[in-house]
Enzyme design. Sequence first.
Site, PDB file in Angstrom:
ATOM      1  N   ASP A 164       0.863  -1.235   0.030  1.00 16.46           N
ATOM      2  CA  ASP A 164       0.097   0.034  -0.035  1.00 16.46           C
ATOM      3  C   ASP A 164       0.860   1.228  -0.105  1.00 16.46           C
ATOM      4  O   ASP A 164       0.412   2.373  -0.407  1.00 16.46           O
ATOM      5  CB  ASP A 164      -0.936   0.278   1.199  1.00 16.46           C
ATOM      6  N   GLU A 165       2.158   1.040   0.461  1.00 19.08           N
ATOM      7  CA  GLU A 165       2.989   2.202   0.595  1.00 19.08           C
ATOM      8  C   GLU A 165       3.256   2.962  -0.699  1.00 19.08           C
ATOM      9  O   GLU A 165       3.594   4.107  -0.945  1.00 19.08           O
ATOM     10  CB  GLU A 165       4.400   2.021   1.141  1.00 19.08           C
TER      11      GLU A 165
ATOM     12  N   LYS B 157       8.993  -0.087  -5.312  1.00 18.86           N
ATOM     13  CA  LYS B 157       7.795  -1.089  -5.414  1.00 18.86           C
ATOM     14  C   LYS B 157       6.742  -0.535  -6.379  1.00 18.86           C
ATOM     15  O   LYS B 157       6.442  -1.167  -7.288  1.00 18.86           O
ATOM     16  CB  LYS B 157       7.154  -1.300  -4.303  1.00 18.86           C
TER      17      LYS B 157
END
Length: 349
Positions: free
Chosen positions: A141-142, A169
């Site tokens: 979710d970051e 990511k």
Amino acid sequence: MKTVLVTGGAGFIGCNFVKLMLAHHPSYRIINVDALTYAGNLENLKEITDKGRYVFIKADIRDKEKMDEIFKTYEITSVVNFAAESHVDRSIEEPEIFLLTNVIGTQVLLDVAKKHWKAHPNDKYCKTYKPGVKFLQVSTDEVYGALGETGLFVETMPLMPNSPYSASKASADMVVRAYHETFGMPVNITRCSNNYGPFQFPEKLIPLMINNCLEEKELPVYGDGMQVRDWLHVTDHCSAIDTVLHKGVDGEVYNIGGNNEKANIEIVKLIIKTLGKSEDLIKYVKDRPGHDKRYAIDNTKITTQLDWEPSYTFEQGMKETIEWYLNHPDWIEHIILGDYVKYYQKMYH
Ligand code: NAD
Ligand code: TYD
């Protein structure tokens, strides 16, 4: 027979996933590829007895020749890519390895999968793949960045990563998306909130605080401790990935979370209370640079479209997790005797 290539399966979430898959899918074969960095630990997998359906290979996902050989030898039908550098604080110290492993490593795996899975590998216009193949990218979710006091992350939001970790990511997510759009590869991306549970390396908040509490060492809380994370038990994350692997619609992104927001300081106080220690151990330290204020997941898509739901309450999950660390002093000791001491001194003194 399905043969699932799990990368990073000697790390925290990967080892829990390998065990869940062996238990839930008696006909599957699991090939676990892990470079055994500081975060990879074969002790995490020693309870696996079913050697016939499980193979461990020490290799780096950036090694294209090796990945190619593994695809050929084991006739891989799905990839679940956990392998990554995963700690934000380390990414602030040394960003380069995050880009190399998380972005280039993912691209190498995609390329090898494309070669082995495409119906006509030499036809650049071919978007037909062997039946049942899938590339599942385990993201976070970051990648969405930070939230203010209100609101939730939804899958359609733009990506606005703030740390070198989350930027790497997010970049990998974009590459996975491109392989779907350009080459038609059957992919899914999952974006989960913060995990906790057994086998988590004690550089992350919960195991670090449990370990320090047990040793009656200071508990370093960054800034005012009011940053919020949305915590999910690792077993629930693994069951969600299993669900997406089997039911996810090709090309789709699925958020994973259990609606469980907590401020860091609440977690630290819960650990202190459960272990019967004193709050005097808390030490407020200088804040992390670029510290994201709040993460919170909207899990509507996976719960309504794929029928997944978490099984753990936070209370039960934390109780079991703390008990697990209490019952596995050898596991912690082996980590602490390694490079961990150097890491801890560098980061906290
Ligand atoms: P971890 O750091 O515990 O494990 C990572 C594993 O990857 C280790 O076993 C390591 O040896 C291996 N690895 C690293 N570089 C490699 C390389 N080049 N080739 C092969 N293996 C390599 O991480 P984790 O917490 O288990 O996270 C796993 C995945 O889940 C990561 O992709 C992470 O971004 C994602 N994720 C983690 C969380 C969380 O809260 N921990 C939440 C959401 C998503
Ligand atoms: P962490 O477990 O590193 O996960 P992430 O940064 O990926 O969310 O940290 C969780 C939260 O706890 C984050 O807000 C930073 C904070 N934190 C501390 O206050 N002290 C610590 O020693 C650590 C490791 C984290």
